[in-house]
Design a protein around this motif. Structure first.
Motif: not given
Length: 69
Positions: A48-54, A61-69
């Protein structure tokens, strides 16, 4: 951070045998051992998390990982 994909099926009686709670307890023990040995936290996500990108992005993000622009 170490990531683990979790499927919900492993928590069902059919796959866990007669003790789904034992699956959860073993999972938590492994997670504590990983943290103790590596100092890393374990992030978990489901289909469910994987299919729901948000949802997946929030989890990462809660682990400090954010996508590159």
């Amino acid at each position: 951070m170490i990531g683990e994909f979790d499927g919900d099926l492993k928590y069902t009686r059919e796959l866990a045998g007669s003790d789904p709670q034992g699956v959860v307890v073993a999972e938590r023990k492994r997670e504590r051992a990983v943290k103790r040995e590596t100092g890393m936290r374990v992030a978990r996500w489901t289909w469910n998390d994987a299919w729901n990108t948000d949802g997946l992005l929030r989890e990462l993000a809660s682990y400090g990982i954010t996508p590159r622009p």
